[in-house]
Design a protein around this motif. Structure first.
Motif, short mmCIF file in Angstrom:
data_model
loop_
_atom_site.label_atom_id
_atom_site.label_comp_id
_atom_site.label_asym_id
_atom_site.label_seq_id
_atom_site.Cartn_x
_atom_site.Cartn_y
_atom_site.Cartn_z
N GLY A 142 -4.73 3.40 -14.87
CA GLY A 142 -3.58 3.71 -15.70
C GLY A 142 -2.30 3.96 -14.93
N VAL A 143 -2.38 3.96 -13.61
CA VAL A 143 -1.20 4.17 -12.77
C VAL A 143 -0.71 2.82 -12.27
N THR A 144 0.54 2.52 -12.55
CA THR A 144 1.15 1.27 -12.11
C THR A 144 1.85 1.49 -10.77
N VAL A 145 1.44 0.72 -9.78
CA VAL A 145 2.03 0.83 -8.45
C VAL A 145 3.36 0.06 -8.43
N ALA A 146 4.45 0.78 -8.27
CA ALA A 146 5.79 0.18 -8.20
C ALA A 146 6.57 0.93 -7.12
N THR A 147 6.58 0.39 -5.93
CA THR A 147 7.17 1.08 -4.78
C THR A 147 8.68 0.94 -4.76
N ASP A 148 9.37 2.04 -4.47
CA ASP A 148 10.82 2.01 -4.33
C ASP A 148 11.19 1.30 -3.02
N ILE A 149 12.22 0.48 -3.03
CA ILE A 149 12.56 -0.32 -1.86
C ILE A 149 13.04 0.55 -0.69
N SER A 150 13.69 1.67 -0.99
CA SER A 150 14.13 2.56 0.09
C SER A 150 12.94 3.27 0.74
N SER A 151 11.99 3.70 -0.09
CA SER A 151 10.80 4.35 0.45
C SER A 151 9.97 3.36 1.27
N TYR A 152 9.89 2.14 0.80
CA TYR A 152 9.15 1.12 1.55
C TYR A 152 9.82 0.85 2.90
N LEU A 153 11.15 0.80 2.91
CA LEU A 153 11.86 0.56 4.16
C LEU A 153 11.60 1.68 5.16
N SER A 154 11.67 2.92 4.72
CA SER A 154 11.39 4.06 5.62
C SER A 154 9.97 3.99 6.15
N PHE A 155 9.04 3.59 5.31
CA PHE A 155 7.63 3.51 5.70
C PHE A 155 7.43 2.46 6.79
N ILE A 156 7.96 1.25 6.59
CA ILE A 156 7.70 0.17 7.55
C ILE A 156 8.47 0.41 8.86
N LEU A 157 9.66 1.00 8.78
CA LEU A 157 10.41 1.27 10.01
C LEU A 157 9.68 2.31 10.86
N LYS A 158 9.10 3.30 10.20
CA LYS A 158 8.34 4.30 10.93
C LYS A 158 7.15 3.67 11.64
N LEU A 159 6.47 2.76 10.96
CA LEU A 159 5.32 2.09 11.59
C LEU A 159 5.77 1.13 12.68
N PHE A 160 6.87 0.45 12.48
CA PHE A 160 7.39 -0.45 13.51
C PHE A 160 7.66 0.30 14.81
N PHE A 161 8.37 1.41 14.70
CA PHE A 161 8.68 2.19 15.90
C PHE A 161 7.41 2.79 16.51
N ALA A 162 6.49 3.25 15.66
CA ALA A 162 5.25 3.85 16.16
C ALA A 162 4.44 2.84 16.96
N PHE A 163 4.25 1.64 16.40
CA PHE A 163 3.44 0.64 17.09
C PHE A 163 4.20 0.04 18.27
#
Length: 252
Positions: A142-163
């Motif tokens: 019943g939960v629809t996954v709809a990610t905010d584009i700003s939250s997604y950007l923060s998430f991937i940038l954090k992983l990019f720098f980490a890796f």
């Protein structure tokens, strides 16, 4: 007064190097900004492929559709310009280095740049599909996954720098062994502590899920072993200095 002039000249040289580095980033950004939306779409592909067909990404902020691609393009410009930025740093410190130090730094600059790019590629092509596929599959009914584009950007940038930073472990190991801070044999004896430390670092640098933490810790351990092998190929600094001093005394 004579001592202040060299200091001022060094500061001016440092300023020029910084301006050139910043200018290179801005130049790459100007070349890429036209395709900012396309770049963001490409970065969003791993998540979009994991979302249900009826779901999509959303923008909860009015300005997010403009600023999110803009910010991503700026960070990407820095990534692209890293070789030139490192070259400016190298050219600033090179005059104060010994000949054997220059022979070491040059391959390390190349390898550190390559490893940083490999870390980003590993995160995008291997980690992202697994992590996003897991997150979307465990959503409650019943939960629809709809990610905010700003939250997604923060998430991937954090992983990019980490890796990207985690993949620099071989360079760090070589530098420590070459400078005499430690030896490959000592690092081998501390391997159990390093294994624990890798998972702790993975926990601190990645989001709070066991998958991304493990996918960061395991490559760190593999790269650590690679750093041990590479460290054996370089003579510690003290030994090199002794050899140079002996050769100078022999020539005299």
């Amino acid at each position: 007064m004579s001592q202040q002039l060299p200091l001022i000249s060094h500061l001016l040289e440092l300023r020029n190097k910084l301006l050139r580095a910043i200018g290179s980033v801005l130049l790459v950004f100007i070349c890429l900004v036209y395709w900012a939306n396309d770049i963001y779409h490409y970065m969003a592909i791993p998540l979009m492929q994991s979302l249900p067909e009826t779901s999509s990404m959303i923008a909860t902020d009015v300005a997010a559709p403009f600023f999110a691609p803009f910010k991503l393009t700026l960070v990407l410009s820095f990534f692209v310009a890293i070789p030139y930025v490192l070259y400016q740093a190298w050219s600033f410190v090179a005059p104060g280095l010994y000949k054997h130090e220059k022979r070491l730094i040059t391959p390390l600059l190349f390898s550190s740049t390559l490893l940083f790019y490999l870390g980003i590629a590993f995160a995008y092509y291997i980690v992202f599909p697994v992590v996003f596929g897991f997150f979307t599959s465990v959503a409650p009914e019943g939960v629809t996954v709809a990610t905010d584009i700003s939250s997604y950007l923060s998430f991937i940038l954090k992983l990019f720098f980490a890796f990207g930073l985690a993949f620099e472990i071989p360079v760090a190991v070589v530098l420590m062994c070459w400078a005499g801070v430690t030896t490959p044999e000592e690092l081998k004896q501390k391997r159990p502590y390093i294994v624990v430390g890798a998972f702790v670092v993975g926990m601190m640098l990645t989001p709070p899920d066991i998958i991304s933490q493990t996918m960061l810790a395991v490559p760190m351990l593999i790269l650590f072993e690679g750093g041990l092998i590479a460290a054996k190929l370089y003579t510690p600094k003290e030994d090199t200095d002794n050899e140079e001093s002996k050769s100078e005394s022999t020539d005299s």
